[in-house]
Design an enzyme around this catalytic site. Structure first.
Site, PDB file in Angstrom:
ATOM      1  CB  VAL A  80      -0.946   0.019   1.211  1.00  0.00           C
ATOM      2  CG1 VAL A  80      -1.854   1.251   1.144  1.00  0.00           C
ATOM      3  CG2 VAL A  80      -1.775  -1.255   1.264  1.00  0.00           C
ATOM      4  CE  LYS A  81       4.156   5.282  -4.999  1.00  0.00           C
ATOM      5  NZ  LYS A  81       4.228   5.312  -6.487  1.00  0.00           N
ATOM      6  CB  ILE A  82       0.845   5.628   2.817  1.00  0.00           C
ATOM      7  CG1 ILE A  82       0.180   4.262   2.991  1.00  0.00           C
ATOM      8  CG2 ILE A  82       0.233   6.681   3.728  1.00  0.00           C
ATOM      9  CD1 ILE A  82      -1.305   4.280   2.889  1.00  0.00           C
TER      10      ILE A  82
END
Length: 218
Positions: free
Chosen positions: A86-88
């Site tokens: 997951v890219k945050i």
């Protein structure tokens, strides 16, 4: 050093995979839009198609900027495939989301990092990867490679396991400099990776070998 390709183009991902050097993929909403991928279901399906090509991690970016939204999107993204990371974004709510996902055993990539302090916060929150954007720093007359070196020093000082994923790679020199200073991963366009193949002496040497071989009537 791992090689990720920064694209949503399936043909390019397949080409990098066939070269035998692909360790993963990063993408973002801009790259999805470039490929004409629109709508939630189409985007999720495209992420799955990417995962089916590569054996490595695939960073899938959340769109929300509030904590609840990032958590909701992230939990949906990781259901696509075990390879999804997951890219945050590096914002306050993003750091909270990274901490939440870390406690849940969900891997994260903290993106849009432009300072050592931001990278330190991401590591303390438990990010799997941190993505400093070196090319964009170069664009505003800062040396992006200095940031990679600083993060490497800080992480080594304290034993952080967060991997430095150098992003916004513009050319082969960026890749080689990242290798020199100890980035764990680079993510770049296919053209930059393929550029590592090129050297005029290789070209001229091969031409001579072929010419001489023809003289032998092989």
């Amino acid at each position: 050093m791992k090689f990720f390709i920064d694209t949503a183009n399936l043909r390019e991902i397949e080409e990098a995979h066939d070269l035998g050097v692909l360790d993963g993929v990063t993408t973002n909403p801009s790259l999805m839009a470039k490929e004409g991928i629109k709508g939630k279901s189409a985007i999720l399906a495209h992420y799955k198609a990417i995962c089916d090509i590569t054996d490595g991690d695939v960073s899938a970016e959340v769109i929300s900027t509030d904590l609840e939204g990032m958590i909701r999107e992230g939990e949906e993204l990781v259901k696509i495939d075990p390879k999804i990371v997951v890219k945050i974004p590096m914002i306050k709510e993003g750091v909270k989301a990274i901490s939440y996902f870390t406690k849940k055993g969900i891997r994260t990539n903290c993106t849009l990092v432009f300072s050592g302090g931001q990278a330190l916060l991401a590591a303390k929150a438990g990010a799997t990867y941190v993505s400093p954007f070196i090319g964009r720093l170069d664009d505003i007359s800062f040396d992006g490679m200095d940031l990679i070196h600083q993060i490497r020093t800080v992480y080594d000082n304290y034993g952080y396991e967060t991997q430095i994923l150098a992003a916004s790679i513009r050319h082969t020199i960026h890749i080689m400099k990242c290798a020199e200073v100890g980035a764990d991963v680079i993510t770049s366009p296919l053209s930059s990776i393929m550029g590592l193949l090129n050297h005029p002496l290789t070209t001229s040497g091969l031409e001579k070998f072929i010419s001489d071989a023809q003289k032998l009537n092989l």
